[in-house]
Enzyme design. Structure first.
Site, mmCIF file in Angstrom:
data_model
loop_
_atom_site.group_PDB
_atom_site.id
_atom_site.type_symbol
_atom_site.label_atom_id
_atom_site.label_comp_id
_atom_site.label_asym_id
_atom_site.label_seq_id
_atom_site.Cartn_x
_atom_site.Cartn_y
_atom_site.Cartn_z
ATOM 1 N N ARG A 1 0.814 -1.222 0.000
ATOM 2 C CA ARG A 1 0.000 0.000 0.000
ATOM 3 C C ARG A 1 0.847 1.272 0.000
ATOM 4 O O ARG A 1 0.501 2.272 0.623
ATOM 5 C CB ARG A 1 -0.974 0.009 1.197
ATOM 6 C CG ARG A 1 -1.895 -1.189 1.255
ATOM 7 C CD ARG A 1 -2.837 -1.250 0.067
ATOM 8 N NE ARG A 1 -3.687 -2.433 0.132
ATOM 9 C CZ ARG A 1 -3.421 -3.592 -0.484
ATOM 10 N NH1 ARG A 1 -2.326 -3.701 -1.231
ATOM 11 N NH2 ARG A 1 -4.232 -4.610 -0.381
ATOM 12 N N SER B 1 -11.391 -0.012 3.621
ATOM 13 C CA SER B 1 -10.544 -0.595 4.660
ATOM 14 C C SER B 1 -9.790 0.494 5.415
ATOM 15 O O SER B 1 -9.098 1.311 4.810
ATOM 16 C CB SER B 1 -9.546 -1.576 4.042
ATOM 17 O OG SER B 1 -10.210 -2.673 3.477
ATOM 18 N N GLU C 1 -4.626 2.803 6.778
ATOM 19 C CA GLU C 1 -4.612 2.655 5.317
ATOM 20 C C GLU C 1 -5.350 3.833 4.686
ATOM 21 O O GLU C 1 -4.964 4.327 3.642
ATOM 22 C CB GLU C 1 -5.279 1.344 4.902
ATOM 23 C CG GLU C 1 -5.246 1.108 3.397
ATOM 24 C CD GLU C 1 -5.680 -0.291 3.019
ATOM 25 O OE1 GLU C 1 -6.409 -0.434 2.017
ATOM 26 O OE2 GLU C 1 -5.291 -1.254 3.696
#
Length: 318
Positions: free
Chosen positions: A192, A241, A311
């Site tokens: 990520r 998320s 995130e």
């Protein structure tokens, strides 16, 4: 005197001294839409947060390059896609928010199982175009709720695959207006994360798949869509998320173990359907949402000894 949310074109755009509370002087010779003190809550999934000092929606790539070249590197620039995986803080976003619209949303299948996409194209359109062309390997993009620019920047992933697995290269406008093409290896991808600098805007990308059967590809996309519908609170005001999965486990398991399922703060709530999702139950401020996330992190660390990393990107003034 300009009103909040008022749009300007071309040399109608005023300087910061004509727009109280706006921090950046902006170029006047634009062909797209330039809006001062533009409300952003309606453009993000959480439906919360303040205004952008300036919101720029370029007419095309040339318009964007010219604008950023004249803007200068000292003014903060942030790209905004579909507004998922994002908390806009209540004090708004300084500088310029760039939103890539229809001129950047094309998707076209090329030779060699390559799909060429604009930075504003949503993942579902990329996956569907690949399916229709018999290109397999991009089905997972059906499960990423964002645009090409966003998931190229953050190495978005789902269902066992990530952008690093399929990206060939991308076209990026750097702060200062330089347009460059970067091969995947130059992005130095990790989980990520990429090495793209702040303010860089991904305007196009090319993904490579493998030959496949459109019916089988479609069936996999349907499976992904059904799994998301069954496991995630998609029909609520959420941001996707919330935390990265720590090595060896899932974030939702740690949140659940810490007793945070259904936990609330103001109008924000930890989803009872999927505990790695935060929800705006109706009137949450961004401070409620971010504060709840921090409380979850505190409780997880206290209970499990594990440190959750955000995130969801959090931007703007508190």
């Amino acid at each position: 005197m300009m009103q909040p949310g008022e749009q300007m074109h071309g040399d109608e755009a005023p300087g910061a001294d004509e727009a109280p509370g706006v921090t950046a002087n902006v170029p006047r010779n634009v062909r797209g839409e330039l809006t001062a003190r533009a409300p952003l809550a309606k453009l993000v999934w959480f439906k919360s947060g303040g205004a952008a000092d300036w919101l720029f929606e370029p007419a095309d790539l040339e318009d964007l390059v010219t604008f950023l070249g004249q803007l200068g590197s000292s003014t903060p620039v942030m790209a905004l896609g579909l507004g998922s995986n994002l908390i806009i803080r209540d004090g708004g976003v300084p500088g310029v928010v760039v939103r890539l619209g229809k001129p950047f949303s094309s998707v076209e299948a090329k030779r060699g199982e390559v799909v060429e996409c604009g930075g504003g194209a949503p993942g579902i359109l990329v996956a569907s175009t690949a399916r229709d062309a018999g290109i397999a390997g991009l089905e997972f993009l059906r499960g990423i709720p964002g645009t090409v620019g966003g998931f190229v920047r953050m190495n978005g992933g789902a269902y066992g695959r990530e952008v690093a697995d399929v990206l060939v290269d991308c076209d990026v406008v750097l702060p200062g207006g330089n347009l460059v093409t970067l091969p995947v290896q130059d992005l130095d991808y990790s989980y990520r994360h990429s090495r793209l600098p702040e303010g860089a805007i991904v305007v196009a990308a090319r993904f490579k798949g493998t030959p496949g059967d459109p019916h089988e590809i479609g069936a996999e996309m349907d499976r992904i869509a059904e799994e998301r519908e069954n496991s995630q609170p998609l029909r609520t005001k959420t941001g996707g998320s919330t935390f990265k999965n720590p090595e060896g486990t899932s974030a939702w398991k740690l949140v659940d173990e810490a007793g945070c399922r259904g936990l609330t703060m103001g109008g924000a709530q930890v989803s009872e359907k999927h505990t790695n999702f935060l929800i705006n139950t109706g009137d949450a401020t961004s401070a409620d949402i971010e504060g709840l996330g921090e409380e979850v992190r505190r409780r997880v660390a206290e209970k499990t000894g594990r440190a959750l990393e955000w995130e969801i990107k959090r931007v703007g003034r508190p």
